[in-house]
Design a protein around this motif. Structure first.
Motif, PDB file in Angstrom:
ATOM      1  N   GLU A   1       0.700  -1.099  -0.051  1.00 33.90           N
ATOM      2  CA  GLU A   1      -0.358  -0.277   0.060  1.00 33.90           C
ATOM      3  C   GLU A   1       0.885   1.357  -0.035  1.00 33.90           C
ATOM      4  OE1 GLU A   1      -3.342   2.446   3.007  1.00 33.90           O
ATOM      5  OE2 GLU A   1      -2.843  -0.386   2.630  1.00 33.90           O
ATOM      6  N   SER A   2       0.198   2.585  -0.661  1.00 27.37           N
ATOM      7  CA  SER A   2       1.414   3.569  -0.992  1.00 27.37           C
ATOM      8  C   SER A   2       0.158   4.303  -1.278  1.00 27.37           C
ATOM      9  CB  SER A   2       2.767   3.648  -1.883  1.00 27.37           C
ATOM     10  OG  SER A   2       2.110   3.191  -3.243  1.00 27.37           O
ATOM     11  N   ALA A   3       0.939   5.585  -1.728  1.00 29.18           N
ATOM     12  CA  ALA A   3       0.420   6.762  -1.958  1.00 29.18           C
ATOM     13  C   ALA A   3       0.135   6.421  -3.658  1.00 29.18           C
ATOM     14  CB  ALA A   3       0.762   8.032  -1.840  1.00 29.18           C
ATOM     15  N   PRO A   4      -1.113   7.165  -4.783  1.00 35.85           N
ATOM     16  CA  PRO A   4      -0.929   6.763  -6.030  1.00 35.85           C
ATOM     17  C   PRO A   4      -0.397   7.429  -6.415  1.00 35.85           C
ATOM     18  CG  PRO A   4      -3.147   6.870  -4.642  1.00 35.85           C
ATOM     19  CD  PRO A   4      -2.323   7.519  -3.297  1.00 35.85           C
ATOM     20  N   ALA A   5       0.538   6.515  -7.051  1.00 39.73           N
ATOM     21  CA  ALA A   5       1.674   7.442  -8.317  1.00 39.73           C
ATOM     22  C   ALA A   5       0.953   8.546  -9.148  1.00 39.73           C
ATOM     23  CB  ALA A   5       2.413   6.649  -9.162  1.00 39.73           C
ATOM     24  N   GLU A   6       1.254   9.600  -9.223  1.00 39.81           N
ATOM     25  CA  GLU A   6       1.126  10.431 -10.613  1.00 39.81           C
ATOM     26  C   GLU A   6       1.797   9.923 -11.571  1.00 39.81           C
ATOM     27  OE1 GLU A   6      -1.177  12.934  -9.472  1.00 39.81           O
ATOM     28  OE2 GLU A   6      -0.584  12.343  -7.669  1.00 39.81           O
ATOM     29  N   PRO A   7       0.940  10.232 -12.725  1.00 38.55           N
ATOM     30  CA  PRO A   7       1.159  10.094 -13.780  1.00 38.55           C
ATOM     31  C   PRO A   7       2.527  11.108 -14.676  1.00 38.55           C
ATOM     32  CG  PRO A   7      -0.892  11.292 -14.214  1.00 38.55           C
ATOM     33  CD  PRO A   7      -0.579  10.367 -12.863  1.00 38.55           C
ATOM     34  N   GLY A   8       2.877  10.595 -14.928  1.00 37.35           N
ATOM     35  CA  GLY A   8       4.512  11.266 -16.004  1.00 37.35           C
ATOM     36  C   GLY A   8       4.257  11.795 -17.457  1.00 37.35           C
ATOM     37  N   PRO A   9       4.799  11.939 -18.075  1.00 39.87           N
ATOM     38  CA  PRO A   9       4.441  12.888 -19.243  1.00 39.87           C
ATOM     39  C   PRO A   9       4.190  11.889 -20.353  1.00 39.87           C
ATOM     40  CG  PRO A   9       6.473  13.695 -18.390  1.00 39.87           C
ATOM     41  CD  PRO A   9       6.923  12.148 -17.430  1.00 39.87           C
ATOM     42  N   GLY A  10       2.731  11.878 -21.148  1.00 42.06           N
ATOM     43  CA  GLY A  10       2.041  11.361 -22.169  1.00 42.06           C
ATOM     44  C   GLY A  10       1.849   9.516 -20.960  1.00 42.06           C
TER      45      GLY A  10
END
Length: 340
Positions: A21-30
């Motif tokens: 369990e972790s914080a949701p990853a942020e989408p990178g470029p594209g």
């Protein structure tokens, strides 16, 4: 307020997994972040867990899950924000898009090396999935996302049908009536065959094949009486003898498409029979974009109906139970889905 968390099933090494369990990853470029609705398990996921997948086609530790559906939750830089909220599925192969094979649209043959969601990149046995936006396939706003989780195997089946180029009035056989086989029956029935026979040793899949468009369904023993009959044979079973037997079902000058993934030591195709009968044999591994587009379009128009194939819907937290079901050999187990 508690910050949102994101769970995933992490297979650390063969036979060992844990829920992280972790914080949701942020989408990178594209990229986009998908809120996963459901993810299907297949024999390949069982291989990842057991450690029997071919060398080079898995990289531990890994979050499995290559069959999925969901909703775009967030977009990264350079991605149209209007995608947010759209129902979708997506391709798994992370092709380079630069080599000769990719330029020809054959992304499953990318020469830059094998990379695929759920095998070498984090997959969909999770609350969230990051994916390059160009791999998305958007679905209608009212799409059944539970059924849409089967669009990855449907795309593989579509690749087989496109390679087979069926013609109206042909005699066609499908060897294996698991998920791939039953999806193949549906797509092939749309081409108006004179005869469409499904072959499988299990009674429940044979009943389903009849309901999905097969004119006849029989076990492998009965199928021996049909050898040399079919213009086209699509093999989906991946059983030790199924590729060999599929070639025997084809008429002289017929076509065979091999879609199942056999284990090492499977019975080979007789080269004398292959040559004398002048068979055309094609194989399929994964699905290029054209096959994905075909499958998604067939699903959106109601031609492809995957929902009846689902027999179990298991919570993400019960991955161990789900993987045991897939490997149980129980004839009443069809498609098993993990749901966050």
């Amino acid at each position: 307020m508690t910050a949102p968390r994101s769970r995933c099933v992490l297979v650390e090494r063969p036979g060992v997994f844990r829920l992280t369990e972790s914080a949701p990853a942020e989408p990178g470029p594209g990229e986009v972040r998908i809120a996963v609705h459901a993810a299907g398990l297949c024999a390949s996921d069982r291989e990842v867990f057991a450690g029997t997948r071919a060398e080079g086609y898995v990289r531990y530790p890994v979050v499995p899950g290559h069959e999925w559906s969901g909703t775009v939750e967030a977009t990264g830089p350079g991605v149209d924000p209007a995608l947010t909220g759209r129902r979708c599925t997506g391709e798994g192969f992370r092709a380079c898009r630069c080599c000769d094979r990719c330029r020809a649209g054959q992304t499953s043959l990318c020469t830059a090396g094998y990379e695929e969601t759920g095998f070498t990149r984090p997959g969909a046995f999770a609350d969230h999935l990051l994916l390059p936006a160009h791999l998305l396939h958007l679905l209608p706003d009212d799409a059944d996302l539970t059924a849409a989780a089967l669009l990855e195997p449907a795309a593989v089946t579509a690749a087989a049908v496109l390679a087979a180029a069926p013609l109206a009035g042909e005699r066609v056989a499908v060897v294996g009536a698991g998920t791939l086989g039953l999806l193949a029956v549906q797509l092939l029935a749309a081409h108006s065959p004179a005869e469409l026979v499904a072959v499988d040793p299990r009674e429940r899949p044979l009943r389903q094949a009849r309901a999905m468009g097969a004119s006849r369904a029989c076990d492998p023993a009965a199928a021996t009486g049909l050898r040399g009959r079919f213009d086209l044979v699509v093999e989906t079973a991946g059983a030790p003898d199924s590729a060999h037997d599929a070639c025997l079902l084809a008429r002289r000058g017929g076509r065979v498409v091999l879609t199942g993934m056999p284990a090492p030591g499977a019975r080979g195709i007789d080269p004398v029979h292959l040559s004398v009968s002048q068979l055309t044999v094609t194989s399929v591994f994964g699905a290029p974009p054209a096959a994905w587009a075909y499958a998604v379009r067939a699903f959106a128009t109601g031609l492809l109906r995957p929902a009846p194939l689902v027999t179990h819907r298991i919570p993400l937290t019960s991955f161990g139970e789900a993987i045991e079901l897939v490997g149980s050999g129980d004839p009443d187990v069809g498609k098993v889905l993990l749901e966050p």
